[in-house]
Design a protein around this motif. Sequence first.
Motif, PDB file in Angstrom:
ATOM      1  N   GLU A  58       0.802   4.359  -2.754  1.00 40.00           N
ATOM      2  CA  GLU A  58       0.579   5.758  -2.378  1.00 40.00           C
ATOM      3  C   GLU A  58       1.728   6.644  -2.846  1.00 40.00           C
ATOM      4  N   SER A  59       2.966   6.127  -2.772  1.00 39.04           N
ATOM      5  CA  SER A  59       4.118   6.907  -3.239  1.00 39.04           C
ATOM      6  C   SER A  59       4.036   7.142  -4.738  1.00 39.04           C
TER       7      SER A  59
ATOM      8  N   SER B 272      -6.919  13.129   0.001  1.00 36.88           N
ATOM      9  CA  SER B 272      -6.193  12.999   1.273  1.00 36.88           C
ATOM     10  C   SER B 272      -4.698  12.859   1.021  1.00 36.88           C
ATOM     11  N   LEU B 273      -4.321  12.130  -0.037  1.00 37.95           N
ATOM     12  CA  LEU B 273      -2.901  12.012  -0.390  1.00 37.95           C
ATOM     13  C   LEU B 273      -2.355  13.366  -0.841  1.00 37.95           C
ATOM     14  N   LYS B 274      -3.162  14.072  -1.611  1.00 35.21           N
ATOM     15  CA  LYS B 274      -2.739  15.379  -2.124  1.00 35.21           C
ATOM     16  C   LYS B 274      -2.530  16.383  -0.986  1.00 35.21           C
TER      17      LYS B 274
ATOM     18  N   LYS C  21       0.822  -1.215   0.000  1.00 32.38           N
ATOM     19  CA  LYS C  21       0.000   0.000   0.000  1.00 32.38           C
ATOM     20  C   LYS C  21       0.852   1.259   0.000  1.00 32.38           C
ATOM     21  N   LYS C  22       1.913   1.271   0.790  1.00 38.19           N
ATOM     22  CA  LYS C  22       2.781   2.443   0.876  1.00 38.19           C
ATOM     23  C   LYS C  22       3.401   2.758  -0.479  1.00 38.19           C
TER      24      LYS C  22
ATOM     25  N   SER D 116      -1.685  15.803   2.021  1.00 34.61           N
ATOM     26  CA  SER D 116      -0.581  15.447   2.915  1.00 34.61           C
ATOM     27  C   SER D 116       0.787  15.581   2.247  1.00 34.61           C
ATOM     28  N   MET D 117       0.803  16.022   0.993  1.00 34.54           N
ATOM     29  CA  MET D 117       2.075  16.163   0.279  1.00 34.54           C
ATOM     30  C   MET D 117       2.896  17.320   0.837  1.00 34.54           C
TER      31      MET D 117
ATOM     32  N   THR E 111       1.458   9.771  -5.384  1.00 32.38           N
ATOM     33  CA  THR E 111       1.965  11.073  -4.961  1.00 32.38           C
ATOM     34  C   THR E 111       2.909  11.660  -6.005  1.00 32.38           C
TER      35      THR E 111
ATOM     36  N   TYR F 103      -9.934   9.681  -1.254  1.00 30.80           N
ATOM     37  CA  TYR F 103      -8.638   9.072  -0.953  1.00 30.80           C
ATOM     38  C   TYR F 103      -7.515   9.826  -1.663  1.00 30.80           C
ATOM     39  N   ILE F 104      -7.734  10.161  -2.935  1.00 32.10           N
ATOM     40  CA  ILE F 104      -6.729  10.909  -3.702  1.00 32.10           C
ATOM     41  C   ILE F 104      -6.515  12.289  -3.089  1.00 32.10           C
TER      42      ILE F 104
END
Length: 436
Positions: free
Chosen positions: A58-59, A295-297, A54-55, A299-300, A62, A292-293
């Motif tokens: 996500e990378s 949330s990743l954005k 999963k990590k 946290s960048m 990102t 979800y996308i």
Amino acid sequence: MTITPLIGLEVHVELETKSKMFCGCPADHFGKEPNTQTCPVCLGLPGALPVPNKKAIESCITIGLALNSTINDVSKFDRKNYFYPDLPKGYQISQYDQPFCLGGFVNLDSGKKIGITRVHQEEDTGKLQHANVAGKKVSLVDYNRSGVPLVEIVSEPDMNSSAEAKEYLKKIHEIVRALGVSSADMEKGQMRLEPTVNLKIEKDGQLFYTPLVEIKNINSFNFAIQAIDFEIKRQAEEWEKTGVVKDKGNKTTRGYNSVKKNTFLQRSKEDAQDYRYFPEPDIPPFVLEKEYIESLKSSMPKLPIQIIKELVENGLEEKNAKLLYSKPELLKVFMSSRRADLDANKLASLLVNGKINLTQDVFSQYQELTKVGNTNTDELKLIAQKIIEANPNPVAEYKNGKTGVLGFLVGQAMKETRGTASPQVLSQLVEDMLKS
């Protein structure tokens, strides 16, 4: 005849995760004893099933967001089939028609936009080591790297010179490091470069395109530039001799010899159909929700372009901002030393040029290095007059047109003040007095 190079780049980035892409083996393989970090999954043994990291995913997403890509709502993994010894199962789990990230771009400093085709996820291969054992040349395989998470960033062939390619690569490198997803240490193989080069040739009102060449596994910006420049020259000469043009079946791969500074033929390049892509049956498709996308954005971390923009907005010249950003240790010192009574550009210049000892108090060093000196014109006039009277011959030379002796006279005056005077003020006074 007009020749325009057409350059695209594939950049492979090893992600920094604790475990591999589809198994629990450690992903940190550099310098480890060969074949000590393997299991049935990364060795491709019968019955072993992959479980996605999963990590790593996500990378990958990102990186796509940082490169202005569109994140696909539905993505999947595919099997890319080929029989090399560095992949024991006979195929690589990669992505083909539904990668996590599609499109995107990187802006060069000139404003030119370099298009991104895709940013996709895959697993790395094992590593071949060529050796001599008992007098025989052999190839040994270390599978520690097999299965390590890898992201491939594929550009459009929008670069027309090796200089543009180098700038693009440096920007990709900066972005990846700023995101914290990889150290991208090229000496350790964490970032590998594969330029694709061919030429557009205009002659007598006709257009010709030379065959595509992909240059494999380069681990240095400078080597990539050298390889591209050599290939441009080689293809131009080859076309002049043979007239062979780009065709569906004549794409080749070449290696780069950094000692001889030339490329050499490896093999004919496979097309997509040669890899016989089909969906990975052991991994279901991914449905990525917008929340979800986002949330990743959110946290960048800040990207290089954002940090440089903020530095410029706070008074730094753009060139100083870029220089500081390229040296993280100096940027950290600069940010922690900012004060209203400091000239930001002077501080940046002192840091970049190594004038400040980072282990000592920065402010006191800045004051000492930028002090203006004595500007009391009454005191300095007396010293200037003394020097002029003590040096009649240089004064006469100056008045006869040899203005270069002004530096000598000012130097003597500075000595007289033991370096405490403002050089600018003292120089102007000496010059004015000589002219009067």
